[in-house]
Design a protein around this motif. Sequence first.
Motif, PDB file in Angstrom:
ATOM      1  N   HIS A 192       1.399  12.823 -15.042  1.00  0.00           N
ATOM      2  CA  HIS A 192       2.621  13.037 -14.189  1.00  0.00           C
ATOM      3  C   HIS A 192       2.254  14.116 -13.230  1.00  0.00           C
ATOM      4  N   CYS A 193       1.562  15.430 -13.676  1.00  0.00           N
ATOM      5  CA  CYS A 193       1.235  16.546 -12.534  1.00  0.00           C
ATOM      6  C   CYS A 193       0.351  16.110 -11.672  1.00  0.00           C
ATOM      7  N   GLN A 194      -0.745  14.979 -11.937  1.00  0.00           N
ATOM      8  CA  GLN A 194      -1.402  14.881 -10.800  1.00  0.00           C
ATOM      9  C   GLN A 194      -0.521  13.695  -9.881  1.00  0.00           C
ATOM     10  N   GLU A 195       0.551  13.317  -9.902  1.00  0.00           N
ATOM     11  CA  GLU A 195       1.265  12.542  -8.952  1.00  0.00           C
ATOM     12  C   GLU A 195       2.329  13.682  -8.264  1.00  0.00           C
ATOM     13  N   ILE A 196       2.206  14.755  -8.629  1.00  0.00           N
ATOM     14  CA  ILE A 196       3.308  15.767  -7.944  1.00  0.00           C
ATOM     15  C   ILE A 196       2.925  16.026  -6.546  1.00  0.00           C
ATOM     16  N   ASP A 197       3.483  15.901  -5.793  1.00  0.00           N
ATOM     17  CA  ASP A 197       3.108  16.009  -4.275  1.00  0.00           C
ATOM     18  C   ASP A 197       4.305  17.224  -3.805  1.00  0.00           C
ATOM     19  N   LEU A 198       4.029  18.585  -3.695  1.00  0.00           N
ATOM     20  CA  LEU A 198       4.996  19.388  -3.415  1.00  0.00           C
ATOM     21  C   LEU A 198       4.766  19.571  -1.468  1.00  0.00           C
ATOM     22  N   ALA A 199       5.850  20.199  -1.081  1.00  0.00           N
ATOM     23  CA  ALA A 199       5.905  20.352   0.224  1.00  0.00           C
ATOM     24  C   ALA A 199       5.655  21.719   0.651  1.00  0.00           C
ATOM     25  N   VAL A 200       5.116  22.548  -0.349  1.00  0.00           N
ATOM     26  CA  VAL A 200       5.095  24.043  -0.267  1.00  0.00           C
ATOM     27  C   VAL A 200       3.700  24.264  -0.546  1.00  0.00           C
ATOM     28  N   PRO A 201       3.186  25.524   0.030  1.00  0.00           N
ATOM     29  CA  PRO A 201       1.484  25.951  -0.450  1.00  0.00           C
ATOM     30  C   PRO A 201       1.521  26.191  -1.984  1.00  0.00           C
ATOM     31  N   TRP A 202       0.454  25.553  -2.475  1.00  0.00           N
ATOM     32  CA  TRP A 202       0.198  25.845  -3.903  1.00  0.00           C
ATOM     33  C   TRP A 202      -1.359  26.041  -4.039  1.00  0.00           C
ATOM     34  N   HIS A 213      -6.486  17.961  -8.949  1.00  0.00           N
ATOM     35  CA  HIS A 213      -5.278  17.735  -8.136  1.00  0.00           C
ATOM     36  C   HIS A 213      -5.687  17.738  -6.752  1.00  0.00           C
ATOM     37  N   SER A 214      -5.556  16.546  -6.260  1.00  0.00           N
ATOM     38  CA  SER A 214      -5.721  16.675  -4.752  1.00  0.00           C
ATOM     39  C   SER A 214      -4.473  17.333  -3.846  1.00  0.00           C
ATOM     40  N   GLY A 215      -4.911  17.992  -2.949  1.00  0.00           N
ATOM     41  CA  GLY A 215      -3.848  18.637  -1.849  1.00  0.00           C
ATOM     42  C   GLY A 215      -3.601  19.904  -2.272  1.00  0.00           C
ATOM     43  N   PHE A 216      -4.519  20.578  -3.207  1.00  0.00           N
ATOM     44  CA  PHE A 216      -4.103  21.884  -3.526  1.00  0.00           C
ATOM     45  C   PHE A 216      -5.210  22.801  -2.817  1.00  0.00           C
ATOM     46  N   GLU A 217      -5.004  24.053  -2.688  1.00  0.00           N
ATOM     47  CA  GLU A 217      -6.132  24.982  -2.306  1.00  0.00           C
ATOM     48  C   GLU A 217      -6.688  25.698  -3.504  1.00  0.00           C
TER      49      GLU A 217
END
Length: 197
Positions: free
Chosen positions: A121-131, A160-164
Amino acid sequence: MLTVYIHGATASATSFNYIRDIVRGDDLTLEYDSENGFQNNLEEMSKIIQRQRAPTLFFVGHSLGGIYALSLAERFAKRTRGGVTISTPYGGSEIAPFLKHFVPFNRLLKEIGPDSEPIRHCQEIDLAVPWCNIVTTRGNSPWITGANDGVVTLASQRCHSGFEYIDLAMNHYEVLMDPETVNIINERRRRAEKQIA
């Protein structure tokens, strides 16, 4: 903005004492027992956050605490302004499925494997804020294949893709007592606060 701290498995809120002494502002530490189960713990943490009057949230989680932090950030997406996780295995623990054969009643091992529900589930989470996730790169457990920090693999920390991602040359636990970790948290909190203003 309320900073919410969530410790790693088998640890406690005291693992953040050094960081909390330096990072100023309102904060909340959440505790859990892995044997209660991920979903049960998540529900309890959600209730505690729901009672907080702070309109905005910033999450800091260590190891498994980062999995909880991301899940809570999704639940409280309208209030969340960002987060920093530390040594968080977003790809799960590759050794957990093997170890659970030796301790089949251990709930934690069932819930941290790469194919477990919390990890998937965590791998599917796409937040709209910096993480961002601080990737700890020094350590070497002989029981873990691949480069690791003594507890989790570097590949899992970067899963996780999309994180810094920010690499720090320390092990899974040293990172909680390092000034650079505090600098990263403070900088990300400042950025989040500017978004509010």
